[in-house]
Design an enzyme around this catalytic site. Structure first.
Site, PDB file in Angstrom:
ATOM      1  N   SER A  86     -43.352 -64.370  24.762  1.00 53.30           N
ATOM      2  CA  SER A  86     -43.830 -63.018  25.060  1.00 53.30           C
ATOM      3  C   SER A  86     -42.675 -62.051  25.264  1.00 53.30           C
ATOM      4  CB  SER A  86     -44.696 -63.028  26.317  1.00 53.30           C
ATOM      5  OG  SER A  86     -45.631 -64.064  26.261  1.00 53.30           O
TER       6      SER A  86
HETATM    7  N1  SAH Z   1     -45.286 -68.426  28.198  1.00 49.86           N
HETATM    8  C1  SAH Z   1     -44.821 -68.833  26.907  1.00 49.86           C
HETATM    9  C2  SAH Z   1     -45.603 -68.121  25.818  1.00 49.86           C
HETATM   10  C3  SAH Z   1     -46.066 -69.079  24.776  1.00 49.86           C
HETATM   11  S1  SAH Z   1     -47.285 -68.486  23.659  1.00 49.86           S
HETATM   12  C4  SAH Z   1     -43.320 -68.614  26.808  1.00 49.86           C
HETATM   13  O1  SAH Z   1     -42.737 -68.101  27.776  1.00 49.86           O
HETATM   14  O2  SAH Z   1     -42.720 -68.986  25.799  1.00 49.86           O
HETATM   15  C5  SAH Z   1     -48.722 -69.302  24.241  1.00 49.86           C
HETATM   16  C6  SAH Z   1     -48.752 -70.786  24.158  1.00 49.86           C
HETATM   17  O3  SAH Z   1     -50.049 -71.214  24.557  1.00 49.86           O
HETATM   18  C7  SAH Z   1     -48.528 -71.386  22.771  1.00 49.86           C
HETATM   19  O4  SAH Z   1     -47.384 -72.194  22.784  1.00 49.86           O
HETATM   20  C8  SAH Z   1     -49.797 -72.225  22.516  1.00 49.86           C
HETATM   21  O5  SAH Z   1     -49.530 -73.451  21.848  1.00 49.86           O
HETATM   22  C9  SAH Z   1     -50.302 -72.460  23.922  1.00 49.86           C
HETATM   23  N2  SAH Z   1     -51.733 -72.764  24.050  1.00 49.86           N
HETATM   24  C10 SAH Z   1     -52.774 -72.175  23.422  1.00 49.86           C
HETATM   25  N3  SAH Z   1     -53.936 -72.713  23.842  1.00 49.86           N
HETATM   26  C11 SAH Z   1     -53.617 -73.668  24.775  1.00 49.86           C
HETATM   27  C12 SAH Z   1     -54.380 -74.579  25.565  1.00 49.86           C
HETATM   28  N4  SAH Z   1     -55.719 -74.639  25.509  1.00 49.86           N
HETATM   29  N5  SAH Z   1     -53.716 -75.404  26.410  1.00 49.86           N
HETATM   30  C13 SAH Z   1     -52.360 -75.386  26.500  1.00 49.86           C
HETATM   31  N6  SAH Z   1     -51.587 -74.560  25.758  1.00 49.86           N
HETATM   32  C14 SAH Z   1     -52.207 -73.698  24.917  1.00 49.86           C
END
Ligand code: SAH
Length: 207
Positions: free
Chosen positions: A52
């Site tokens: 993000s």
């Molecule tokens: N906070 C993260 C942002 C990652 S983007 C950072 O700082 O890099 C969001 C993430 O949510 C993705 O990697 C995706 O694989 C994960 N995601 C989506 N649905 C999910 C679920 N049901 N359980 C766990 N992770 C999930």
């Protein structure tokens, strides 16, 4: 980055600003994106996901108001960047990420940073963290049409859950839910955002 893109846009929490100064964002990115590490942009990470934008990370952390004694749950740990920041602010962080490949990378980065109070595992976060008990703060880093019920159950009274709610391909609002003692939730819209989708392994997405 912190002065130009975050403090100047209204983030006032000294603890959040300090944590962001201390956690280097570039180590959470692939080397080819390192130059973009301190721009206020969303950057791709493997498996079609993204890390993000720093300003939104700051908004989320400020709204979450993580205290030193807080237990935090993050759903969608991706690169591990937000988990590392939450770990600087709170007592311990439990995190879940769907993609095993991302889990392994994030774990090695967190180790490299000396971040010992993050317990990151592979799993579907829409089911919560069954071994986790109750949390003071839950951060959902992926967007859903609604808040998964299992997560609401893992929130202690008066505690806070942040989640982007809305259309996965359209308008989403970063929303703060506060649990009242009667089990009801008060919702507050924080900011319009764009996050990748929260994908549940239990209910396959409709074609
Ligand atoms: N906070 C993260 C942002 C990652 S983007 C950072 O700082 O890099 C969001 C993430 O949510 C993705 O990697 C995706 O694989 C994960 N995601 C989506 N649905 C999910 C679920 N049901 N359980 C766990 N992770 C999930």
């Amino acid at each position: 980055m912190v002065d130009v893109q975050i403090a100047s846009r209204g983030i006032r929490s000294g603890r959040v600003l300090l944590a962001m100064r201390r956690v280097p964002r570039e180590i959470f990115l692939d080397r080819r994106f390192a130059e973009a590490a301190y721009e206020d942009s969303v950057v791709p990470i493997p498996k079609g996901q993204t890390i993000s934008q720093p300003y939104i990370v700051a908004r989320m952390l400020e709204a979450a108001a993580i205290a030193k004694s807080d237990r935090v749950l993050e759903i969608g740990a991706g690169s591990g960047y937000l988990a590392a920041l939450a770990a600087k602010l709170g007592r311990e962080v439990y995190a879940l990420e769907r993609h095993e490949a991302l889990v392994q990378r994030a774990q090695s980065r967190l180790r490299h940073l000396g971040c010992r109070n993050v317990d990151l595992r592979q799993g579907d976060g829409t089911a919560g963290r069954p071994d986790g008990g109750e949390f003071d703060v839950i951060l959902v880093s992926a967007a859903g049409a609604q808040t998964p019920a299992a997560l609401k159950f893992q929130l202690a009274p008066w505690r806070r859950l942040l989640i982007p709610l809305g259309d996965p391909d359209g308008v989403q609002w970063l929303t703060k839910l506060t649990r009242g003692p009667d089990g009801r939730f008060v919702e507050e819209r924080i900011e319009e955002v764009r996050f990748v989708s929260l994908v549940s392994d239990q209910e396959p997405r409709k074609p």
